[in-house]
Scaffold this motif. Sequence first.
Motif, mmCIF file in Angstrom:
data_model
loop_
_atom_site.group_PDB
_atom_site.id
_atom_site.type_symbol
_atom_site.label_atom_id
_atom_site.label_comp_id
_atom_site.label_asym_id
_atom_site.label_seq_id
_atom_site.Cartn_x
_atom_site.Cartn_y
_atom_site.Cartn_z
ATOM 1 N N THR A 35 0.833 -1.200 0.000
ATOM 2 C CA THR A 35 0.000 0.000 0.000
ATOM 3 C C THR A 35 0.870 1.253 0.000
ATOM 4 N N ALA A 36 1.925 1.249 0.802
ATOM 5 C CA ALA A 36 2.842 2.398 0.826
ATOM 6 C C ALA A 36 3.446 2.633 -0.556
ATOM 7 N N ARG A 37 3.787 1.557 -1.241
ATOM 8 C CA ARG A 37 4.343 1.680 -2.598
ATOM 9 C C ARG A 37 3.294 2.224 -3.570
ATOM 10 N N ASP A 38 2.111 1.616 -3.568
ATOM 11 C CA ASP A 38 1.081 1.978 -4.540
ATOM 12 C C ASP A 38 0.533 3.376 -4.309
ATOM 13 N N GLU A 39 0.457 3.789 -3.041
ATOM 14 C CA GLU A 39 -0.109 5.100 -2.712
ATOM 15 C C GLU A 39 0.951 6.206 -2.711
ATOM 16 N N GLY A 40 2.203 5.856 -2.975
ATOM 17 C CA GLY A 40 3.254 6.864 -3.076
ATOM 18 C C GLY A 40 3.661 7.495 -1.762
ATOM 19 N N TYR A 41 3.669 6.723 -0.675
ATOM 20 C CA TYR A 41 4.069 7.269 0.623
ATOM 21 C C TYR A 41 5.498 7.797 0.564
ATOM 22 N N GLU A 42 5.687 8.971 1.168
ATOM 23 C CA GLU A 42 7.028 9.533 1.360
ATOM 24 C C GLU A 42 7.115 9.991 2.813
ATOM 25 N N ASP A 43 7.743 11.130 3.092
ATOM 26 C CA ASP A 43 7.847 11.617 4.465
ATOM 27 C C ASP A 43 6.469 12.060 4.942
ATOM 28 N N ILE A 44 5.978 11.474 6.025
ATOM 29 C CA ILE A 44 4.648 11.819 6.530
ATOM 30 C C ILE A 44 4.708 12.611 7.829
ATOM 31 N N GLY A 45 5.903 12.895 8.312
ATOM 32 C CA GLY A 45 6.033 13.676 9.537
ATOM 33 C C GLY A 45 5.815 12.885 10.807
ATOM 34 N N LYS A 46 5.585 11.592 10.687
ATOM 35 C CA LYS A 46 5.451 10.680 11.823
ATOM 36 C C LYS A 46 6.226 9.412 11.496
ATOM 37 N N PRO A 47 6.660 8.645 12.504
ATOM 38 C CA PRO A 47 7.292 7.360 12.203
ATOM 39 C C PRO A 47 6.351 6.487 11.369
ATOM 40 N N LEU A 48 6.912 5.825 10.372
ATOM 41 C CA LEU A 48 6.142 5.001 9.442
ATOM 42 C C LEU A 48 6.635 3.564 9.540
ATOM 43 N N ARG A 61 8.045 1.485 22.546
ATOM 44 C CA ARG A 61 8.867 2.587 22.050
ATOM 45 C C ARG A 61 8.229 3.953 22.316
ATOM 46 N N GLY A 62 7.096 3.942 22.987
ATOM 47 C CA GLY A 62 6.418 5.190 23.313
ATOM 48 C C GLY A 62 5.360 5.590 22.319
ATOM 49 N N TRP A 63 5.027 4.701 21.391
ATOM 50 C CA TRP A 63 4.048 4.987 20.350
ATOM 51 C C TRP A 63 2.753 4.223 20.649
ATOM 52 N N GLY A 64 2.035 4.701 21.630
ATOM 53 C CA GLY A 64 0.819 4.008 22.059
ATOM 54 C C GLY A 64 -0.380 4.262 21.176
ATOM 55 N N HIS A 65 -0.433 5.428 20.523
ATOM 56 C CA HIS A 65 -1.556 5.770 19.648
ATOM 57 C C HIS A 65 -1.145 5.452 18.211
ATOM 58 N N GLN A 66 -1.639 4.326 17.728
ATOM 59 C CA GLN A 66 -1.186 3.750 16.466
ATOM 60 C C GLN A 66 -2.282 3.846 15.407
ATOM 61 N N LEU A 67 -1.905 4.328 14.220
ATOM 62 C CA LEU A 67 -2.848 4.505 13.124
ATOM 63 C C LEU A 67 -2.477 3.576 11.979
ATOM 64 N N GLY A 68 -3.367 2.641 11.663
ATOM 65 C CA GLY A 68 -3.198 1.786 10.505
ATOM 66 C C GLY A 68 -3.890 2.407 9.299
ATOM 67 N N GLU A 69 -3.231 2.334 8.152
ATOM 68 C CA GLU A 69 -3.804 2.921 6.938
ATOM 69 C C GLU A 69 -3.938 1.895 5.821
ATOM 70 N N GLY A 70 -4.161 0.628 6.211
ATOM 71 C CA GLY A 70 -4.383 -0.413 5.221
ATOM 72 C C GLY A 70 -3.084 -1.025 4.751
ATOM 73 N N GLY A 71 -3.189 -1.767 3.656
ATOM 74 C CA GLY A 71 -4.340 -1.998 2.838
ATOM 75 C C GLY A 71 -5.284 -3.069 3.356
ATOM 76 N N PRO A 72 -6.140 -3.548 2.422
ATOM 77 C CA PRO A 72 -7.192 -4.488 2.795
ATOM 78 C C PRO A 72 -6.696 -5.784 3.419
ATOM 79 N N HIS A 73 -5.555 -6.319 2.958
ATOM 80 C CA HIS A 73 -5.038 -7.542 3.567
ATOM 81 C C HIS A 73 -4.619 -7.291 5.014
ATOM 82 N N LEU A 74 -3.949 -6.163 5.255
ATOM 83 C CA LEU A 74 -3.502 -5.863 6.612
ATOM 84 C C LEU A 74 -4.681 -5.607 7.530
ATOM 85 N N LEU A 75 -5.706 -4.888 7.065
ATOM 86 C CA LEU A 75 -6.887 -4.660 7.900
ATOM 87 C C LEU A 75 -7.519 -5.989 8.287
ATOM 88 N N ARG A 76 -7.665 -6.873 7.305
ATOM 89 C CA ARG A 76 -8.260 -8.187 7.597
ATOM 90 C C ARG A 76 -7.469 -8.899 8.684
#
Length: 223
Positions: free
Chosen positions: A73-86, A150-165
């Motif tokens: 998903t990161a590849r297909d959606e063109g993820y780059e620097d998002i300002g948060k750990p990825l 590591r101190g990252w308790g609030h975690q945001l998943g952004e897919g894709g569909p296989h990972l959500l499942r």
Amino acid sequence: MDLRQLSTLSDDDLDELYAAPESPWLRVNMISSLDGAATGAGGTSGGINNDADHRVFETLRRLCDVVVVGAGTARDEGYEDIGKPLVLVTRKAEVPAQLRDAERGSVLVATCETAQHLDEARELLGDEQVLVLGRDGVDLAALKATLAERGWGHQLGEGGPHLLRDLVADGVADELDLTWVPQLLGGDHPRITVGADVDVALRLGLLLEDAGTLLGRWLVRRD
């Protein structure tokens, strides 16, 4: 539950409405057309998102400590620097081309012992940024716990569909934030979950509306 108008809410209001009730807390943000398509004609979620979806997306990014996403998903959606750990979840440990030169420490890989690109990922990102969690697949519960350590308790998943499942099937996801855009697309598009059957109950915690777009906050039932 009352239907609330997104346009009447300030950014502070949204921060309060989407605040995580505890830590660690892993929420997943997805988008879908009314007939279940998770991507538009171009094969990405950007083909169907709109201003309302973007505003909630920015809220969730603002509130999170770390973003977790499938490497594909990161590849297909063109993820780059998002300002948060990825954190890239991948069984191959392959880092997408556009992230190979990322600032050291900003990108992590969550992978497994049998990953074919494990040594390459360590060389690109550094040993501490490559999390080996499981032998043949990524232990998602261990990933959640490791990120919290590591101190990252609030975690945001952004897919894709296989990972959500996999996150819901493994009991790791606490929340699904889903945007329904008022479109019908037909065709052969992925749904927001792809893979083996799951049966996970959720309850509605919040519902917003903006010009026909519905934005729901669903909490995974633990009872």
